[in-house]
Design a protein around this motif. Structure first.
Motif, PDB file in Angstrom:
ATOM      1  N   ASN A 190      -3.378  14.797  -5.838  1.00  0.00           N
ATOM      2  CA  ASN A 190      -2.291  15.295  -5.003  1.00  0.00           C
ATOM      3  C   ASN A 190      -1.377  14.178  -4.496  1.00  0.00           C
ATOM      4  N   GLY A 191      -1.412  13.016  -5.153  1.00  0.00           N
ATOM      5  CA  GLY A 191      -0.416  11.985  -4.894  1.00  0.00           C
ATOM      6  C   GLY A 191      -0.820  10.862  -3.975  1.00  0.00           C
ATOM      7  N   ALA A 192      -2.113  10.751  -3.604  1.00  0.00           N
ATOM      8  CA  ALA A 192      -2.547   9.656  -2.731  1.00  0.00           C
ATOM      9  C   ALA A 192      -2.235   8.314  -3.382  1.00  0.00           C
ATOM     10  N   ASP A 193      -1.636   7.419  -2.631  1.00  0.00           N
ATOM     11  CA  ASP A 193      -1.182   6.121  -3.151  1.00  0.00           C
ATOM     12  C   ASP A 193      -2.195   5.047  -2.788  1.00  0.00           C
ATOM     13  N   THR A 194      -2.956   4.572  -3.758  1.00  0.00           N
ATOM     14  CA  THR A 194      -3.994   3.565  -3.490  1.00  0.00           C
ATOM     15  C   THR A 194      -3.384   2.214  -3.121  1.00  0.00           C
ATOM     16  N   VAL A 195      -2.210   1.922  -3.674  1.00  0.00           N
ATOM     17  CA  VAL A 195      -1.540   0.659  -3.321  1.00  0.00           C
ATOM     18  C   VAL A 195      -1.111   0.685  -1.865  1.00  0.00           C
ATOM     19  N   LEU A 196      -0.607   1.849  -1.424  1.00  0.00           N
ATOM     20  CA  LEU A 196      -0.208   1.995  -0.016  1.00  0.00           C
ATOM     21  C   LEU A 196      -1.421   1.865   0.894  1.00  0.00           C
ATOM     22  N   VAL A 197      -2.552   2.402   0.453  1.00  0.00           N
ATOM     23  CA  VAL A 197      -3.785   2.284   1.253  1.00  0.00           C
ATOM     24  C   VAL A 197      -4.124   0.813   1.458  1.00  0.00           C
ATOM     25  N   GLN A 198      -4.072   0.030   0.382  1.00  0.00           N
ATOM     26  CA  GLN A 198      -4.381  -1.397   0.494  1.00  0.00           C
ATOM     27  C   GLN A 198      -3.393  -2.106   1.416  1.00  0.00           C
ATOM     28  N   ARG A 199      -2.128  -1.711   1.350  1.00  0.00           N
ATOM     29  CA  ARG A 199      -1.122  -2.331   2.216  1.00  0.00           C
ATOM     30  C   ARG A 199      -1.373  -1.972   3.688  1.00  0.00           C
ATOM     31  N   LEU A 200      -1.791  -0.718   3.920  1.00  0.00           N
ATOM     32  CA  LEU A 200      -2.080  -0.286   5.296  1.00  0.00           C
ATOM     33  C   LEU A 200      -3.283  -1.035   5.867  1.00  0.00           C
ATOM     34  N   LEU A 201      -4.257  -1.331   5.004  1.00  0.00           N
ATOM     35  CA  LEU A 201      -5.512  -1.929   5.473  1.00  0.00           C
ATOM     36  C   LEU A 201      -5.493  -3.452   5.495  1.00  0.00           C
ATOM     37  N   LYS A 202      -4.358  -4.047   5.137  1.00  0.00           N
ATOM     38  CA  LYS A 202      -4.274  -5.510   5.191  1.00  0.00           C
ATOM     39  C   LYS A 202      -4.441  -6.006   6.622  1.00  0.00           C
ATOM     40  N   GLU A 203      -4.976  -7.215   6.746  1.00  0.00           N
ATOM     41  CA  GLU A 203      -5.156  -7.791   8.075  1.00  0.00           C
ATOM     42  C   GLU A 203      -4.448  -9.137   8.160  1.00  0.00           C
ATOM     43  N   ASP A 204      -4.190  -9.563   9.404  1.00  0.00           N
ATOM     44  CA  ASP A 204      -3.495 -10.840   9.579  1.00  0.00           C
ATOM     45  C   ASP A 204      -4.501 -11.991   9.641  1.00  0.00           C
ATOM     46  N   VAL A 205      -3.991 -13.192   9.490  1.00  0.00           N
ATOM     47  CA  VAL A 205      -4.841 -14.396   9.443  1.00  0.00           C
ATOM     48  C   VAL A 205      -5.574 -14.605  10.761  1.00  0.00           C
ATOM     49  N   ASP A 206      -4.903 -14.340  11.894  1.00  0.00           N
ATOM     50  CA  ASP A 206      -5.524 -14.556  13.210  1.00  0.00           C
ATOM     51  C   ASP A 206      -6.780 -13.707  13.370  1.00  0.00           C
ATOM     52  N   THR A 207      -6.725 -12.450  12.916  1.00  0.00           N
ATOM     53  CA  THR A 207      -7.894 -11.568  13.006  1.00  0.00           C
ATOM     54  C   THR A 207      -9.046 -12.125  12.181  1.00  0.00           C
ATOM     55  N   TYR A 208      -8.730 -12.607  10.995  1.00  0.00           N
ATOM     56  CA  TYR A 208      -9.751 -13.170  10.114  1.00  0.00           C
ATOM     57  C   TYR A 208     -10.433 -14.361  10.782  1.00  0.00           C
ATOM     58  N   ILE A 209      -9.642 -15.217  11.420  1.00  0.00           N
ATOM     59  CA  ILE A 209     -10.188 -16.405  12.088  1.00  0.00           C
ATOM     60  C   ILE A 209     -11.081 -15.995  13.262  1.00  0.00           C
ATOM     61  N   GLU A 210     -10.627 -14.983  14.045  1.00  0.00           N
ATOM     62  CA  GLU A 210     -11.426 -14.508  15.185  1.00  0.00           C
ATOM     63  C   GLU A 210     -12.779 -13.987  14.714  1.00  0.00           C
TER      64      GLU A 210
END
Length: 657
Positions: A521-541
């Motif tokens: 039904n059109g779910a966009d897996t690329v958009l999912v990955q973009r939504l779930l990306k995190e920033d560097v500061d979070t990774y460091i924390e």
């Protein structure tokens, strides 16, 4: 008696005598003969009256003296001979006097001068207490009810050993009712031929009957997958000590036959009413099945609950009959409503938002207005990005309301759907639960004691990977008046991906079926990955928290945040997930301060340790492999200590069973 000794009856006799003399004088003046006759008769009558009064007084005096003597004697005998202990104590808590019975109780010839502390510390505590003047105390292996009279420094001892023994026997003999349910029995046996099904029946019945006979329990099979058991409190206590070993027995013996049969038991106890016991047992069983089965719940009339078992993950149901039935029931509720409001939990994640979007779509499919209740101030990174996408690329952003806006629009005909939680204190706005006449609960977490009151419909499936998976299945059976668009399908798929850690945890065949439907039904897996990306500061924390890890038991890792720093709840959960990917880690716990002033704990497991039981001991809950709790405390070190104690309790309980 003292009043009688003053002889008050003489006063009217004196008055009568004076009255007679006056009458005699008056009669003599009038007629001397009549006067003399009257005088003689009056004198004789008065003499007799005074004599009777004297005799009566003397006899009464003797009777009073006899009674006084007997009362005094009885009082002395009662004080010295009755089976009641008496101690008179001075201000220095030393015994000044005791009756012979008390000397016999303590097996001491002379108690005078003995300190109360030497007799019993409990008596000393009672005498010092300001709150109570009575207590039950043990002396020489017997129980005594002790009453303390502060004004006189007097102690009374009543032997209640037999009474307590009778009470103990009464409570031990109270009836307990249990309902045993064989999980997944229908699904496993429906494809079998008659002979294998009969052998399976016999095996299950034999295991349960052997266990019942060994424990002294009456058990009766009432249907293909249910047994009714009648026992008493003393047997129940023994079963609790053994952690209900029948759960392990039936799981292991059926596993040897390549069948994944487990047992769920609901127990009603603590009441003298058989009707109430039956209701408690059924309520307990419902709770156990809502938590995934393979465990025991014991419920008291007070609402107190105990859980045992729950060592295995809920088994995925292969049939989707229940999903279709629930979907049709939900369709009817939606069509009978003027509006549908959907609400998830506080600090919503992708699963909560995705499921909410899915339920709003169901309302649209049934031509009913649907709204998602959200607190825009509680959104985190990935959810914020999803909301930005919805705002810019969809026409249903206006269907997101604040709790205040929802409360203003809600009517008596409105339907409120709660998703991804079933605890009233975890929803975005608990006051809305009171405003709604009809409430539906859809959740994939194991059911806890705290549950939304009187829901119209409940759909709880602990086997499911996520609430988004459940909602996706329900959507398939709704009227096809409105097609699911790309963003709605993507939101649901994102919920599944987040809760399964990209299809690696709690993922079943139906999870992939739901994902396939959404992709179609059109779910966009690329958009999912973009939504779930995190920033560097979070990774460091996250990395800084991981550096604090230490193993409290082999395979059990605990990491903590800084004492003076507040962390996002999602970051805490992500850190626990990352720890679980490390070598030699079977269960991970992360402790850190939250923005709401509490200390949060996120718990993850690969299945060997039931982190749900650990979190429940600290006031939280969740799944066997995924759980959390929030603790009112200012010290991470203190919370860590309590967590270690809870882990030890759960591990000890598992090893005992």
């Amino acid at each position: 008696m003292g009043t009688y000794r003053k002889r008050p009856i003489r006063y009217p006799l004196f008055v009568l005598s004076i009255f007679g003399i006056v009458t005699f004088v008056l009669l003599c003046i009038w007629n001397i003969g009549i006067g003399i006759g009257y005088g003689l008769g009056f004198v004789l009558l008065m003499a007799y009256t005074w004599k009777v009064e004297k005799i009566t007084f003397e006899e009464t005096e003797k009777h009073i003296e006899s009674i006084s003597f007997r009362m005094k004697k009885v009082g002395e005998e009662a004080l010295l001979e009755m089976p009641i202990g008496i101690l008179l104590v001075n201000d220095q808590y030393e015994i000044e006097w005791s009756n012979p019975y008390m000397q016999g109780v303590l097996n001491m010839e002379n108690l005078v001068g003995e300190g109360i502390v030497n007799i019993s510390d409990d008596i000393y505590v009672l005498m010092k207490s300001e709150e109570t003047n009575e207590d039950t105390i043990t002396l020489r292996d017997r129980k005594y009810r002790v009453y303390y009279k502060k004004e006189e420094n007097l102690l009374y001892f009543f032997d209640i050993t037999e009474q307590i023994a009778i009470e103990k026997q009464y409570f031990a003999d109270r009836t307990v009712i249990a309902i045993l349910f064989v999980d997944n029995y229908d699904e496993i046996t429906q494809a079998m031929d008659d002979q294998p099904r009969s052998l399976t029946n016999t095996m299950v019945t034999s295991i349960v009957n052997d266990w019942a006979a060994e424990q002294g329990i009456f058990v009766k099979r009432i249907s293909s997958d249910r047994f009714l058991a009648v026992l008493n409190e003393s047997i129940l206590m023994e079963l609790e000590k053994k952690k209900f070993a029948i759960l392990d027995t039936i799981r292991e013996k059926t596993a040897q036959k390549n069948m994944s049969l487990t047992l769920s038991i609901g127990v009603g106890a603590g009441s003298s009413s058989l009707v109430e016991l039956g209701e408690l047992a059924q309520s307990s069983l419902d709770l156990v099945l809502g938590r995934g089965g393979d465990q025991v719940a014991i419920k008291q009339p007070s609402g107190k609950l105990k859980f045992y078992g729950g060592k295995t993950n809920p088994v995925e149901k292969r049939t989707r009959v229940r999903a279709r039935v629930i979907s049709h029931a939900l369709r009817d509720l939606i069509q009978d409503s003027d509006q549908v409001f959907v609400m998830g939990h506080k600090n919503p994640d992708m699963d909560s938002i995705g499921a909410s979007v899915g339920v709003r779509k169901m309302a649209q499919m049934n031509d009913v207005k649907g709204y998602v209740i959200i607190n825009f101030e509680e959104l985190n990174g990935s959810v914020t990005r999803l909301m930005d996408e919805i705002e810019s690329k969809s026409d249903f952003y206006e269907n997101f309301l604040t709790p205040e806006e929802a409360a203003a629009r809600m009517t008596e005909k409105s339907l409120l759907v709660i998703v991804d939680t079933h605890k009233p204190d975890l929803v975005i706005e608990s006051q809305l639960l009171k405003l709604a006449e009809k409430v539906v609960v859809i959740d994939h977490h194991r059911r806890s004691e705290d549950f939304i009151e009187n829901p119209t419909l409940v759909y709880m499936e602990p086997y499911a990977s996520s609430t988004a998976e459940l909602i996706t299945e329900l959507l398939e059976y709704q009227p096809k008046r409105a097609k699911i668009n790309m963003l709605e399908a993507t939101a649901l798929l994102a919920g599944i991906i987040v809760d399964t850690k990209s299809f690696t945890l709690r993922t079943g065949a139906r999870t992939f079926e739901a994902a396939s439907y959404l992709r179609t039904n059109g779910a966009d897996t690329v958009l999912v990955q973009r939504l779930l990306k995190e920033d560097v500061d979070t990774y460091i924390e996250r990395s800084k928290i991981v550096q604090t890890v230490n193993f409290v038991k082999p395979g059990i890792a605990i990491a903590v945040g800084e004492e003076a720093k507040v962390y996002d709840s999602v970051l805490i959960a992500q850190t626990a997930d990352i720890l679980l990917t490390m070598k030699d880690v079977g269960a991970s716990f992360v402790i850190a301060h939250r923005s709401d002033g509490k200390i949060g704990i996120s718990a993850r497991s690969l299945g060997e340790v039931n982190v749900q039981l650990v979190m429940e001991k600290l006031g939280g809950g969740g799944h066997l492999t995924n759980a959390a709790c929030q603790v009112e405390s200012n010290s991470i070190a203190g919370v860590k200590k309590h967590l270690e104690e809870a882990i030890n309790e759960v591990l000890e309980g598992s090893s005992e069973s």
